[in-house]
Write a protein that holds these residues in place. Structure first.
Motif, PDB file in Angstrom:
ATOM      1  N   LEU A  89      22.445  32.016  32.216  1.00 55.76           N
ATOM      2  CA  LEU A  89      21.852  33.005  33.106  1.00 55.76           C
ATOM      3  C   LEU A  89      22.871  33.699  34.012  1.00 55.76           C
ATOM      4  N   LEU A  90      24.161  33.531  33.715  1.00 54.94           N
ATOM      5  CA  LEU A  90      25.225  34.367  34.281  1.00 54.94           C
ATOM      6  C   LEU A  90      25.401  34.233  35.792  1.00 54.94           C
ATOM      7  N   GLY A  91      25.195  33.019  36.306  1.00 56.11           N
ATOM      8  CA  GLY A  91      25.283  32.816  37.744  1.00 56.11           C
ATOM      9  C   GLY A  91      26.643  33.108  38.337  1.00 56.11           C
ATOM     10  N   THR A  92      27.715  32.691  37.669  1.00 57.86           N
ATOM     11  CA  THR A  92      29.056  32.996  38.167  1.00 57.86           C
ATOM     12  C   THR A  92      29.405  34.453  37.912  1.00 57.86           C
ATOM     13  N   SER A  93      29.107  34.926  36.720  1.00 57.11           N
ATOM     14  CA  SER A  93      29.504  36.279  36.307  1.00 57.11           C
ATOM     15  C   SER A  93      28.992  37.353  37.252  1.00 57.11           C
ATOM     16  N   ILE A  94      27.730  37.220  37.684  1.00 54.03           N
ATOM     17  CA  ILE A  94      27.108  38.292  38.450  1.00 54.03           C
ATOM     18  C   ILE A  94      27.602  38.339  39.894  1.00 54.03           C
ATOM     19  N   ALA A  95      28.256  37.271  40.366  1.00 47.39           N
ATOM     20  CA  ALA A  95      28.779  37.280  41.737  1.00 47.39           C
ATOM     21  C   ALA A  95      30.103  38.026  41.842  1.00 47.39           C
ATOM     22  N   ARG A  96      30.843  38.095  40.743  1.00 49.89           N
ATOM     23  CA  ARG A  96      32.193  38.643  40.800  1.00 49.89           C
ATOM     24  C   ARG A  96      32.254  40.130  41.120  1.00 49.89           C
ATOM     25  N   PRO A  97      31.361  40.965  40.592  1.00 54.04           N
ATOM     26  CA  PRO A  97      31.463  42.393  40.939  1.00 54.04           C
ATOM     27  C   PRO A  97      31.242  42.678  42.419  1.00 54.04           C
ATOM     28  N   LEU A  98      30.417  41.871  43.082  1.00 55.72           N
ATOM     29  CA  LEU A  98      30.213  42.066  44.517  1.00 55.72           C
ATOM     30  C   LEU A  98      31.478  41.687  45.294  1.00 55.72           C
ATOM     31  N   ILE A  99      32.115  40.590  44.906  1.00 63.21           N
ATOM     32  CA  ILE A  99      33.356  40.189  45.576  1.00 63.21           C
ATOM     33  C   ILE A  99      34.427  41.257  45.365  1.00 63.21           C
ATOM     34  N   SER A 100      34.530  41.777  44.138  1.00 61.41           N
ATOM     35  CA  SER A 100      35.497  42.846  43.877  1.00 61.41           C
ATOM     36  C   SER A 100      35.216  44.067  44.735  1.00 61.41           C
ATOM     37  N   LYS A 101      33.951  44.405  44.851  1.00 59.45           N
ATOM     38  CA  LYS A 101      33.552  45.570  45.656  1.00 59.45           C
ATOM     39  C   LYS A 101      34.011  45.419  47.094  1.00 59.45           C
ATOM     40  N   ARG A 102      33.760  44.254  47.681  1.00 57.71           N
ATOM     41  CA  ARG A 102      34.147  44.059  49.080  1.00 57.71           C
ATOM     42  C   ARG A 102      35.661  43.961  49.247  1.00 57.71           C
ATOM     43  N   LEU A 103      36.355  43.359  48.278  1.00 56.88           N
ATOM     44  CA  LEU A 103      37.815  43.322  48.351  1.00 56.88           C
ATOM     45  C   LEU A 103      38.382  44.731  48.439  1.00 56.88           C
ATOM     46  N   ILE A 104      37.870  45.620  47.610  1.00 59.68           N
ATOM     47  CA  ILE A 104      38.365  47.001  47.606  1.00 59.68           C
ATOM     48  C   ILE A 104      37.962  47.724  48.886  1.00 59.68           C
ATOM     49  N   GLU A 105      36.731  47.518  49.340  1.00 59.32           N
ATOM     50  CA  GLU A 105      36.300  48.172  50.586  1.00 59.32           C
ATOM     51  C   GLU A 105      37.155  47.719  51.766  1.00 59.32           C
ATOM     52  N   ILE A 106      37.450  46.430  51.836  1.00 53.84           N
ATOM     53  CA  ILE A 106      38.275  45.905  52.930  1.00 53.84           C
ATOM     54  C   ILE A 106      39.707  46.416  52.800  1.00 53.84           C
ATOM     55  N   ALA A 107      40.194  46.506  51.563  1.00 51.74           N
ATOM     56  CA  ALA A 107      41.534  47.074  51.353  1.00 51.74           C
ATOM     57  C   ALA A 107      41.596  48.501  51.886  1.00 51.74           C
ATOM     58  N   ASN A 108      40.547  49.272  51.645  1.00 58.68           N
ATOM     59  CA  ASN A 108      40.500  50.642  52.149  1.00 58.68           C
ATOM     60  C   ASN A 108      40.418  50.677  53.672  1.00 58.68           C
ATOM     61  N   GLU A 109      39.622  49.775  54.252  1.00 56.87           N
ATOM     62  CA  GLU A 109      39.452  49.730  55.706  1.00 56.87           C
ATOM     63  C   GLU A 109      40.735  49.334  56.427  1.00 56.87           C
ATOM     64  N   THR A 110      41.489  48.424  55.834  1.00 58.15           N
ATOM     65  CA  THR A 110      42.672  47.873  56.496  1.00 58.15           C
ATOM     66  C   THR A 110      43.971  48.533  56.067  1.00 58.15           C
ATOM     67  N   GLY A 111      43.893  49.448  55.106  1.00 59.05           N
ATOM     68  CA  GLY A 111      45.094  50.102  54.622  1.00 59.05           C
ATOM     69  C   GLY A 111      45.935  49.233  53.706  1.00 59.05           C
ATOM     70  N   ALA A 112      45.322  48.211  53.137  1.00 62.07           N
ATOM     71  CA  ALA A 112      46.051  47.331  52.217  1.00 62.07           C
ATOM     72  C   ALA A 112      46.303  48.047  50.892  1.00 62.07           C
ATOM     73  N   ASP A 113      47.397  47.695  50.243  1.00 62.67           N
ATOM     74  CA  ASP A 113      47.712  48.307  48.962  1.00 62.67           C
ATOM     75  C   ASP A 113      47.600  47.326  47.811  1.00 62.67           C
ATOM     76  N   ALA A 114      47.080  46.106  48.098  1.00 65.34           N
ATOM     77  CA  ALA A 114      46.914  45.113  47.036  1.00 65.34           C
ATOM     78  C   ALA A 114      45.770  44.183  47.377  1.00 65.34           C
TER      79      ALA A 114
END
Length: 404
Positions: A89-114
Motif C-alpha cells: 500500500l506504498l506507505g513509505t513511497s507516498i511520504a517521499r514526494p512531500l519531504i522533497s517538496k518541503r526540502l526544495i521550498e526551504i532551500a528557496n526560502e533560505t537561499g540554499a543551493d543544495a
C-alpha cells in the motif's frame, strides 16, 4: 561540481543524519539547515531541535505535516485504489514526494543551493527524493553522503561521533530492524527478515495485535465518503489525518493490516519487508465498496487497468511527473459521484464490507431483483445479445478452428 554554500538536510535527529550534518560541514565547508517533518511517525520530533542546536545548526525547521500528508498525498492515492505488485500500500513511497517538496521550498526560502538526505545507495528512497527534487527545482545540487563516504557501518558512524564529539544516544537493545513510520504505515526490513523463509517475530509488530489475540467481538464502522474521500466515521466529521489516525487505532486493535512481502525495488534487487498498514487496509476495502455502487462499469474497469501503472509511478518516485498528474486528473474526475456510506466489520484481522448506500448509486433494485421486475428488464433481449457475442466463436468453429 559547483561550490556549495548552504545545504538543506532532511534530518531525523538519529545517528545517520547527525553524522551527515557534521560531515557536510567538514566535507563541503558549507552551512547546514535541518528540516524535520512530523508525518505521524509516532515519535516526538521536537527533540531533533536540541540535537541540531548541539551540532551548531543555526536554521532549524520542524514542521507538523500530518494533515497535508494525508489530504494531498494519501487520499489522492487511495482514490485510485493503489496497490503495488498486488499487495503493498506504498506507505513509505507516498511520504517521499512531500519531504522533497518541503526540502526544495526551504532551500528557496533560505537561499540554499543544495539539499541532502540520508537514504542509502541500495534503496528506492534515494531515487524518490531526488526525482522529486529535480522535478521541482531542476538546478538544485543533491548530496547523498551514503554514495560518497566510507562510513558504511554503524561502528564507523559511532567512531565518527566519538572523533567529532557528536552526542548521540547509543541505545542498548536496539531494534534489529530498519524501520520507517508515518501516519499510513510502519515498515520493517533487515535482521531475520533478510531470510525470506524466516517468519517475522511476533515481538516485531508495534501497531497491531495478532489476529489470534484480537477481540472475540466484531467491531462495526460506518465510513462516509464525499468525492472519493472519507469525511466522517460513524457520523462524526473528521479531518483527513484524524480519519487515518482513528482507523489505525481500531484496525490495529483488531489485528488488521499486517503484510509480509518480497517486492521488486526500482534499483533492480528484490527486498523482503513487513508492513503494518491498518488504516490503509480499511480504506482500500471501503473505497472499492463505495465505488462498486457509484461508478459506471467501464470507468471502474479502466481505473483498475490503469492502477498498476499509477502504483509503479509512485513506488519508483514519479509523483511529480506529468504522467502521474495526468492520471490523477482523470482519477479525480471519476470521483465526483463517489459519495455515500460504507458499513464495515472488523474481526480478527479481517475487514468485511457488510453494507453500502449512496444517493448517487447506480444499483437499481428493480432491475437486479430475482423477483418480478414488472417489466424493468426484458429477459428475452439476452438471446440476441448472446448470439451477437457468439458470432465470431461460431464462425471460427465452423472453419474448424476450435480452441484446444
Amino acid at each position: 561540481m559547483k561550490e556549495i554554500k548552504k545545504v538543506v538536510l532532511a534530518y531525523s535527529g538519529g545517528l545517520d543524519t547527525s553524522v551527515i550534518a557534521k560531515w557536510l560541514e567538514d566535507t563541503y565547508e558549507c552551512e547546514v539547515v535541518t528540516f524535520t517533518a512530523d508525518l505521524g511517525q509516532g515519535e516526538e520530533v521536537e527533540p531533533a531541535r536540541a540535537k541540531a542546536e548541539a551540532l551548531g545548526i543555526k536554521e532549524i525547521y520542524i514542521e507538523d505535516l500530518r494533515e497535508e500528508f494525508v489530504r494531498d498525498f494519501v487520499f489522492p492515492m487511495f482514490r485510485a485504489n493503489t496497490v503495488y505488485e498486488g499487495e503493498y500500500l506504498l506507505g513509505t513511497s507516498i511520504a517521499r514526494p512531500l519531504i522533497s517538496k518541503r526540502l526544495i521550498e526551504i532551500a528557496n526560502e533560505t537561499g540554499a543551493d543544495a539539499i541532502s538526505h540520508g537514504a542509502t545507495g541500495k534503496g528506492n528512497d534515494q531515487v524518490r527524493f531526488e526525482l522529486g527534487a529535480y522535478a521541482l527545482k531542476p538546478g538544485v545540487q543533491v548530496i547523498a553522503p551514503w554514495r560518497e563516504w566510507d562510513l558504511n557501518s554503524r561502528e564507523k558512524l559511532l567512531a565518527y561521533c566519538d572523533e567529532h564529539d557528536i552526542q548521540v544516544e547509543k541505545k542498548k537493545g536496539k531494534s534489529p530492524y530498519s524501520m520507517d513510520a508515518n501516519l499510513l504505515h510502519i515498515s520493517y526490513e533487515g535482521g531475520v527478515l533478510e531470510d525470506p523463509w524466516a517468519e517475522a517475530e511476533e515481538e516485531m509488530w508495534r501497531w497491531s495485535v495478532s489476529p489470534e489475540n484480537a477481540p472475540d467481538e466484531a467491531l462495526y464502522l460506518e465510513l462516509t465518503y464525499k468525492n472519493g474521500d472519507i469525511v466522517a466515521i460513524d457520523g462524526q466529521e473528521m479531518t483527513p489525518a484524524t480519519v487515518l489516525t482513528y482507523l489505525n487505532k481500531v484496525g490495529g486493535e483488531n489485528g488488521v493490516g499486517r503484510l509480509d512481502i518480497v517486492e521488486n525495488r526500482y534499483v533492480g534487487m528484490k527486498s523482503r519487508g513487513c508492513y503494518e498498514t491498518p488504516g490503509g487496509t480499511i480504506m482500500l476495502k471501503a473505497h472499492r465498496a463505495i465505488e462498486s455502487i457509484t461508478l459506471d462499469r467501464e470507468v471502474a474497469h479502466l481505473k483498475d487497468e490503469l492502477m498498476p501503472k499509477y502504483a509503479k509511478l509512485i513506488y519508483n518516485g514519479y509523483w511529480w511527473s506529468p504522467e502521474r498528474e495526468m492520471l490523477q486528473k482523470m482519477i479525480d474526475e471519476s470521483q465526483e459521484c463517489v459519495n455515500g456510506v460504507v458499513r464495515l466489520k472488523l474481526y480478527k484481522g479481517n475487514v468485511s464490507v457488510v453494507g453500502r448506500q449512496s444517493d448517487d448509486s447506480l444499483f437499481d433494485e428493480n432491475i437486479a431483483t430475482f423477483e418480478d421486475d414488472e417489466g424493468a428488464y426484458d429477459q428475452a433481449d439476452a438471446e440476441g445479445f448472446i448470439k451477437l457475442n457468439a458470432l465470431r466463436l461460431r464462425i471460427a468453429a465452423n472453419k474448424g478452428r476450435n480452441l484446444g
